[in-house]
Design a protein around this motif. Structure first.
Motif, PDB file in Angstrom:
ATOM      1  N   LEU A 260       2.145  18.585  -7.417  1.00 43.16           N
ATOM      2  CA  LEU A 260       2.687  17.466  -8.205  1.00 43.16           C
ATOM      3  C   LEU A 260       2.845  16.195  -7.367  1.00 43.16           C
ATOM      4  O   LEU A 260       2.686  15.084  -7.862  1.00 43.16           O
ATOM      5  CB  LEU A 260       4.040  17.866  -8.809  1.00 43.16           C
ATOM      6  N   ALA A 261       3.126  16.383  -6.079  1.00 48.00           N
ATOM      7  CA  ALA A 261       3.348  15.219  -5.212  1.00 48.00           C
ATOM      8  C   ALA A 261       2.040  14.622  -4.702  1.00 48.00           C
ATOM      9  O   ALA A 261       2.038  13.531  -4.133  1.00 48.00           O
ATOM     10  CB  ALA A 261       4.211  15.645  -4.015  1.00 48.00           C
ATOM     11  N   SER A 262       0.924  15.329  -4.892  1.00 47.17           N
ATOM     12  CA  SER A 262      -0.337  14.913  -4.264  1.00 47.17           C
ATOM     13  C   SER A 262      -1.277  14.212  -5.230  1.00 47.17           C
ATOM     14  O   SER A 262      -1.329  14.536  -6.418  1.00 47.17           O
ATOM     15  CB  SER A 262      -1.078  16.141  -3.704  1.00 47.17           C
ATOM     16  N   ASN A 263      -2.063  13.280  -4.667  1.00 44.71           N
ATOM     17  CA  ASN A 263      -3.162  12.678  -5.435  1.00 44.71           C
ATOM     18  C   ASN A 263      -4.439  13.490  -5.225  1.00 44.71           C
ATOM     19  O   ASN A 263      -5.307  13.536  -6.083  1.00 44.71           O
ATOM     20  CB  ASN A 263      -3.487  11.254  -4.964  1.00 44.71           C
ATOM     21  N   PHE A 264      -4.572  14.063  -4.022  1.00 41.44           N
ATOM     22  CA  PHE A 264      -5.835  14.685  -3.632  1.00 41.44           C
ATOM     23  C   PHE A 264      -5.586  16.031  -2.951  1.00 41.44           C
ATOM     24  O   PHE A 264      -4.501  16.280  -2.444  1.00 41.44           O
ATOM     25  CB  PHE A 264      -6.571  13.802  -2.608  1.00 41.44           C
ATOM     26  N   CYS A 265      -6.648  16.856  -2.941  1.00 42.09           N
ATOM     27  CA  CYS A 265      -6.590  18.054  -2.090  1.00 42.09           C
ATOM     28  C   CYS A 265      -7.898  18.187  -1.318  1.00 42.09           C
ATOM     29  O   CYS A 265      -8.940  17.673  -1.733  1.00 42.09           O
ATOM     30  CB  CYS A 265      -6.308  19.319  -2.898  1.00 42.09           C
ATOM     31  N   ILE A 266      -7.791  18.839  -0.146  1.00 46.08           N
ATOM     32  CA  ILE A 266      -8.967  19.208   0.654  1.00 46.08           C
ATOM     33  C   ILE A 266      -8.957  20.724   0.714  1.00 46.08           C
ATOM     34  O   ILE A 266      -7.896  21.341   0.921  1.00 46.08           O
ATOM     35  CB  ILE A 266      -8.871  18.615   2.078  1.00 46.08           C
TER      36      ILE A 266
ATOM     37  N   MET B  33       0.840  -1.212   0.000  1.00 44.79           N
ATOM     38  CA  MET B  33       0.000   0.000   0.000  1.00 44.79           C
ATOM     39  C   MET B  33       0.872   1.258   0.000  1.00 44.79           C
ATOM     40  O   MET B  33       1.742   1.407   0.845  1.00 44.79           O
ATOM     41  CB  MET B  33      -0.841   0.022   1.279  1.00 44.79           C
ATOM     42  N   THR B  34       0.625   2.127  -0.972  1.00 44.98           N
ATOM     43  CA  THR B  34       1.355   3.396  -0.933  1.00 44.98           C
ATOM     44  C   THR B  34       0.455   4.481  -0.339  1.00 44.98           C
ATOM     45  O   THR B  34      -0.765   4.396  -0.388  1.00 44.98           O
ATOM     46  CB  THR B  34       1.819   3.824  -2.351  1.00 44.98           C
ATOM     47  N   ALA B  35       1.110   5.481   0.219  1.00 46.56           N
ATOM     48  CA  ALA B  35       0.367   6.534   0.930  1.00 46.56           C
ATOM     49  C   ALA B  35      -0.544   7.313  -0.005  1.00 46.56           C
ATOM     50  O   ALA B  35      -0.210   7.530  -1.173  1.00 46.56           O
ATOM     51  CB  ALA B  35       1.363   7.486   1.571  1.00 46.56           C
ATOM     52  N   LYS B  36      -1.681   7.741   0.523  1.00 46.09           N
ATOM     53  CA  LYS B  36      -2.528   8.722  -0.159  1.00 46.09           C
ATOM     54  C   LYS B  36      -1.958  10.083   0.227  1.00 46.09           C
ATOM     55  O   LYS B  36      -1.812  10.372   1.429  1.00 46.09           O
ATOM     56  CB  LYS B  36      -3.974   8.659   0.319  1.00 46.09           C
ATOM     57  N   VAL B  37      -1.634  10.881  -0.773  1.00 46.34           N
ATOM     58  CA  VAL B  37      -1.011  12.178  -0.487  1.00 46.34           C
ATOM     59  C   VAL B  37      -2.050  13.281  -0.701  1.00 46.34           C
ATOM     60  O   VAL B  37      -2.632  13.397  -1.781  1.00 46.34           O
ATOM     61  CB  VAL B  37       0.224  12.399  -1.389  1.00 46.34           C
ATOM     62  N   ILE B  38      -2.276  14.064   0.355  1.00 43.09           N
ATOM     63  CA  ILE B  38      -3.361  15.063   0.329  1.00 43.09           C
ATOM     64  C   ILE B  38      -2.816  16.448   0.674  1.00 43.09           C
ATOM     65  O   ILE B  38      -2.236  16.645   1.748  1.00 43.09           O
ATOM     66  CB  ILE B  38      -4.468  14.702   1.358  1.00 43.09           C
ATOM     67  N   SER B  39      -3.011  17.398  -0.229  1.00 46.12           N
ATOM     68  CA  SER B  39      -2.659  18.793   0.061  1.00 46.12           C
ATOM     69  C   SER B  39      -3.874  19.509   0.612  1.00 46.12           C
ATOM     70  O   SER B  39      -4.985  19.336   0.098  1.00 46.12           O
ATOM     71  CB  SER B  39      -2.226  19.511  -1.228  1.00 46.12           C
ATOM     72  N   ILE B  40      -3.650  20.320   1.632  1.00 40.99           N
ATOM     73  CA  ILE B  40      -4.757  21.095   2.201  1.00 40.99           C
ATOM     74  C   ILE B  40      -4.513  22.546   1.796  1.00 40.99           C
ATOM     75  O   ILE B  40      -3.499  23.142   2.174  1.00 40.99           O
ATOM     76  CB  ILE B  40      -4.828  20.923   3.743  1.00 40.99           C
TER      77      ILE B  40
END
Ligand code: ATP
Ligand code: MG
Length: 284
Positions: A168-174, A1-8
């Protein structure tokens, strides 16, 4: 499992980005909560997240003095990346003032040096390194991503190369947004920049949703503005949970005293717990 990367992120300051990163990290990582492995990254030269999650003495003696805070990733990438194997730039002990066991709650601290360093970044590749400034955060996160379930990046309210490295490093943002016109303006702007960034870089940074934060029902027209955010197709779907404005919260950020979740968050305890649960569901 790789991390989910989330930018806020939101380009308006003071909407609660840092507070949300802190709380989300503490809830996700707590053994009695969700028991996830969490890394938080402070990408803001204001260093508010670093300030509330770690001791100033440790920050200085172990990280800043040894050029192991985040700005040095951008200033001296070769040196900084040479520490990847030993993870010397990750603070792992005593992150947070919550009195609880964490699965893992780690922090890459920032420094005000980032204010200066972010103005001096090369346009193209670094000398002798096949990487540009916007590639660097991804380089770090990729090397760590098997060790965490979630990586949360606290973004500054600015558009520059460092925040683009988070995109660029993130899959998702909140996208936290206080129901007032300026925060909604900041939300519109960040959405426009993310869209542009995705188009220009063939990237797919996806919004998990808009989070209504610092919500105060007694303030005139907040309900109408929440309605506007909810119904307009221009904004990503809002999280079911709204985070209310609670003056008490600021008093419980002092790093010195250890508190339980309920002591620290008071009557925000349940909404923050629900919000963390919604995040887990939305990234699936
Ligand atoms: N739900 C809340 N209730 C009351 N105060 C809050 C709440 N959330 C955040 N605050 C306070 O509002 C201020 C701004 O919050 P925070 O630093 O999280 O915003 P930010 O969006 O990260 O700001 P910046 O853009 O400057 O980084 C802080 O003093 C924080 O303690
Ligand atoms: Mg902040």
């Amino acid at each position: 499992m790789t991390a989910k990367v989330i930018s806020i992120c939101n380009l308006k300051g003071g909407v609660g980005k840092t507070t949300i990163v802190m709380a989300l990290a503490e809830y996700l990582a707590g053994d009695t909560m969700y028991g996830k492995r969490v890394l938080v990254i402070d990408l803001d030269p204001q260093c508010n997240l670093t300030n509330i999650l770690m001791s100033e003495d440790v920050w200085f003696s172990q990280f800043e003095r040894n050029k192991l805070t985040l700005p040095y990733l951008f200033k001296q990438p070769k040196d900084f990346l040479s520490h990847i194997k030993n993870e010397d730039f990750i603070a792992k002990q005593d992150i947070s003032n919550i009195k609880a066991k964490f699965q893992s709650l780690h922090l890459i601290p920032s420094s005000p040096m980032l204010f200066e360093i972010q103005e001096e970044l090369p346009e193209g590749f670094y000398y002798n390194l096949g990487l540009k400034p916007i590639d660097l955060l991804k380089e770090v996160i990729n090397s760590l991503s098997k060790k965490y379930d979630y990586v949360l990046i606290d973004c500054p309210p600015t558009i520059n190369k460092t925040i683009k490295s988070a995109f660029l490093a993130s899959n998702f943002c909140i996208l936290p947004c206080t129901p007032n016109r300026m925060s909604i303006g900041g939300l519109r702007l960040i959405l426009r920049h993310i869209k542009k960034f995705n188009n220009e870089n063939g990237h797919n940074l996806t919004s998990l949703g808009t989070l209504i934060s610092r919500f105060n029902v007694s303030r005139a027209n907040e309900n109408q503005l929440v309605e506007l955010i909810m119904t307009s197709s221009e904004f990503p779907s809002i999280f079911r949970t709204k985070i209310a404005e609670r003056a008490q919260l600021a008093k419980n950020l002092d790093f010195g005293e250890k508190l339980t979740y309920k002591q620290k968050y008071g009557d925000l305890y349940d909404s923050l717990k629900d919000f963390a649960q919604e995040v887990i569901q939305r990234v699936k």
